[in-house]
Design a protein around this motif. Structure first.
Motif, PDB file in Angstrom:
ATOM      1  N   ALA A 144       0.841  -1.215   0.000  1.00 14.17           N
ATOM      2  CA  ALA A 144       0.000   0.000   0.000  1.00 14.17           C
ATOM      3  C   ALA A 144       0.866   1.252   0.000  1.00 14.17           C
ATOM      4  O   ALA A 144       0.601   2.209  -0.749  1.00 14.17           O
ATOM      5  N   SER A 145       1.946   1.229   0.809  1.00  8.82           N
ATOM      6  CA  SER A 145       2.763   2.444   0.882  1.00  8.82           C
ATOM      7  C   SER A 145       3.520   2.666  -0.429  1.00  8.82           C
ATOM      8  O   SER A 145       3.678   3.804  -0.893  1.00  8.82           O
ATOM      9  N   LEU A 146       3.920   1.559  -1.071  1.00 10.30           N
ATOM     10  CA  LEU A 146       4.607   1.676  -2.357  1.00 10.30           C
ATOM     11  C   LEU A 146       3.666   2.279  -3.414  1.00 10.30           C
ATOM     12  O   LEU A 146       4.028   3.178  -4.184  1.00 10.30           O
ATOM     13  N   ARG A 147       2.425   1.755  -3.383  1.00  9.02           N
ATOM     14  CA  ARG A 147       1.412   2.264  -4.301  1.00  9.02           C
ATOM     15  C   ARG A 147       1.211   3.771  -4.123  1.00  9.02           C
ATOM     16  O   ARG A 147       1.155   4.551  -5.085  1.00  9.02           O
ATOM     17  N   TYR A 148       1.109   4.148  -2.830  1.00  7.25           N
ATOM     18  CA  TYR A 148       0.883   5.566  -2.510  1.00  7.25           C
ATOM     19  C   TYR A 148       2.039   6.408  -3.041  1.00  7.25           C
ATOM     20  O   TYR A 148       1.848   7.434  -3.704  1.00  7.25           O
ATOM     21  N   LEU A 149       3.271   5.925  -2.772  1.00  3.75           N
ATOM     22  CA  LEU A 149       4.474   6.662  -3.180  1.00  3.75           C
ATOM     23  C   LEU A 149       4.509   6.821  -4.703  1.00  3.75           C
ATOM     24  O   LEU A 149       4.692   7.938  -5.239  1.00  3.75           O
ATOM     25  N   LEU A 150       4.253   5.686  -5.391  1.00  2.49           N
ATOM     26  CA  LEU A 150       4.266   5.738  -6.857  1.00  2.49           C
ATOM     27  C   LEU A 150       3.193   6.689  -7.374  1.00  2.49           C
ATOM     28  O   LEU A 150       3.394   7.460  -8.324  1.00  2.49           O
TER      29      LEU A 150
END
Lengths: 82, 563
Positions: B518-524
């Protein structure tokens, strides 16, 4: 009991009762044997008349009855660990 | 010449030859081994015989004193009796394992240093497990693994303690250890496992009843009594052991009353008898230590006898459950008689071996004023009569007739039982020869009027209690069941915890994965938002906009400058 097998003394009716009463008589004799000798007690309780008899009887009954109660806590089915 | 060979090695070397012999020759060879060892011990006087160098230390492979000598004698006697009892079997695995196991135990008894002791301590564990695995079922395999892990664990503790002690003292000699140092505590724990201290005990009740008919007889003699010997050498007079021993005499008897497997009942009573010996070691006077050693001797013989009689029942009927047995006195009268002799001996009836040995420990406790311990031992004496003295013979051979009609035990089994029974009576009637070989001079008279009458009263009234409870239906029936004991901790609780922990870790891992994703998705998403093809940063900025921003900056600079 199989047919034609030898008759055993203990198998006859009333014999188990006879063993029981014989044991009672033996216990009575042993109890009063305390009157026949001079005691040399290490602890004061040993000087009581029939101390060992009373101790033996009541603690044995206590042992069995408390072990019986322990079953409620400890007893599981035979295949519990399988 | 005979001094050059540690006596236990005779059995171990002999075991290596056994597989190459067949039939009567093998049988005769095996019987000759303990006789040879016993003969060797008769020739030997206390002293140090075989020494080697182990790095910078002196390793003493063979050392004899009065304490080890008694254990050596009775161990060879136990080997002889067990071998006669097992004469009908042809299973090489059991024969070799039995001999190596007994040989290792004897070598351990005559070890003069901790490293040699450790080596043979572990060898007893490894050799003896084959007596359990020889049943060759999945159940016996699992039991054997549990047994082996605990036994080897005891060895590891012994080695760790030994290393610490060597670091402290610079010597590997095995003498008095005591519990002051950490090494001493570790070794006490190691001995405590093998001596089946409370809560460290359950390997015994778990494994002994699961070994082969003849294997249990071997097992009953060596491991635990080796531990008693080691405790007597290393921890005599350690007061803590009095309480430990008293607890050991008392709590197993409750289990013995409700246990259905009759060999397991005997394992519980074995534990209870060890308690008497541990109390004797804890008291640490000459009388109590003599009592412990004498009781170990008597105990090895009568306990083997009881296990042999139950083994014979198992061999003939195929079951050991009290709920399925009864009435066997009709078809196995000799076994019944021998069992009753063993029962009388363990219960301490006058004229039987237990009477002249156990009473030394009780007298020592009384003399030293341990009134509570004395009372517990008295209770345990009544209790042991109750389950080993009455329950075992009663439910196997009398009680209600199970209808089983089997053959009497094989001749070799009867011979072994007769030999053990004769010794139980001989020691009881004539204790002087046993007293003469004890570590300290004996000044003790077991047969006084008061003592005999007191014992008879205690036992007769314990029997009366049993009879009353049976007659009036208060006695707990023999029921097919498993009773929870401390093995529940490692057979149920720990596996459950470990499974729970694994599940928890798995769940936490999955959660962590989800969060990372989820955090990777948010960052991307954010990067795309600002740097993507349509984002703010990717826009072409008009020149006017830039000029405006420069003016704003310069204006701001002016304001700051004037301030």
């Amino acid at each position: 009991m199989k047919q034609g097998e030898r008759k055993y003394w203990l198998d006859r009716p009333g014999r188990a009762g006879k063993v029981f009463w014989a044991l009672c008589v033996l216990c009575g004799l042993l109890f009063f044997a305390d009157a026949l000798y001079e005691k040399h007690p290490t602890f004061a309780v040993e000087a009581w008349f029939g101390f060992y008899a009373i101790f033996g009887f009541f603690f044995s009954v206590g042992l069995v009855l408390s072990a019986k109660e322990l079953r409620r806590l400890l007893m599981r089915k035979e295949d519990y660990y399988d | 010449m005979i001094e050059a060979v540690p006596p236990g090695l005779i059995l171990i070397a002999g075991a290596c030859v056994v597989p190459f012999l067949r039939g009567p020759l093998r049988a005769a060879f095996m019987l000759a081994l303990p006789l040879l060892g016993f003969w060797q011990l008769m020739q030997i006087t206390p002293g140090t015989y075989v020494e080697t160098r182990f790095f910078d230390y002196t390793q003493v492979l063979f050392q004899v004193d009065r304490l080890s000598l008694v254990f050596g004698y009775v161990f060879f006697l136990a080997v002889l009796i067990s071998l006669i009892y097992a004469m009908h079997i042809t299973d090489t695995v059991q024969q070799v394992a039995g001999l190596v196991y007994a040989g290792a135990a004897i070598c351990a008894v005559f070890a003069g240093d901790l490293i040699t002791l450790f080596a043979f301590w572990e060898l007893t564990a490894i050799a003896s497990v084959f007596l359990i695995w020889a049943v060759r079922t999945e159940r016996s395999f699992k039991v054997g693994m549990r047994y082996l892990i605990i036994q080897v664990g005891s060895g590891v503790l012994l080695l760790s303690g030994a290393v610490l002690i060597v670091a402290d003292t610079g010597s590997i000699a095995f003498g008095h250890i005591g519990i002051d140092s950490l090494g001493g505590k570790l070794i006490l724990a190691s001995f405590g496992i093998k001596a089946a201290f409370p809560l460290l005990h359950n390997w015994l009740q778990d494994s002994y009843p699961e070994a082969t008919v003849t294997g249990t007889v071997f097992l009953s003699a060596f491991t635990t009594k080796l531990a008693i010997y080691a405790l007597a050498r290393g921890y005599a007079g350690t007061e803590m052991l009095i309480l430990v021993g008293a607890a050991m005499t008392a709590f197993p008897i409750f289990y013995a009353v409700i246990e259905n497997d009759l060999r397991r009942v005997l394992a519980y009573s074995l534990n209870n008898q060890l308690g008497f010996m541990v109390v004797g070691i804890g008291i640490g006077t000459e009388l109590s230590l003599n009592g412990t050693v004498a009781h170990a001797v008597a105990h090895i013989i009568y306990k083997a006898l009881l296990f042999m009689s139950m083994g014979a029942v198992l061999y003939r009927t195929g079951t050991m459950k009290g709920s399925e047995l009864g009435g066997l006195y009709k078809s196995m009268p000799w076994t019944t008689g021998f069992c009753i002799v063993g029962a009388a001996a363990i219960s301490g009836f006058p004229l039987f071996s237990g009477f002249v040995t156990k009473s030394m420990i009780l007298s020592a406790a009384a003399e030293e004023g341990y009134w509570f311990t004395w009372a517990v031992l008295l209770f345990a004496s009544a209790g042991v009569f109750h389950h080993s003295g009455i329950k075992i013979p009663f439910f196997a051979f009398f009680a209600h007739d199970s209808g089983k009609r089997v053959k009497e035990a094989p001749a070799n089994m009867l011979l072994a039982m007769a030999l053990a029974a004769a010794l139980c009576i001989y020691i009881g009637v004539n204790p002087a020869p046993l007293y003469a070989i004890l570590p300290f001079a004996v000044d003790y008279t077991p047969y006084t009027v008061g003592h005999v009458i007191a014992s008879l009263q205690l036992l007769a009234f314990a029997a009366l209690a049993f009879a009353v409870l049976i007659r009036y239906g208060f006695y707990p029936l023999e029921t097919p069941s498993t009773n929870l004991d401390s093995d529940w901790i490692y057979r149920r609780l720990l596996p459950k915890w470990i499974a729970g922990l694994a599940r928890g870790l798995r769940d936490a891992g999955a959660e962590l994965d989800r969060w990372r994703e989820a955090s990777l998705r948010y960052l991307l998403g954010r990067v795309f938002h600002y740097h993507g093809p349509r984002s703010v940063m990717a826009r072409t900025w008009p020149v006017g906009g830039a000029a405006l921003w420069v003016m704003v900056l310069l204006g701001g600079y002016l304001v700051v400058y004037y301030l």
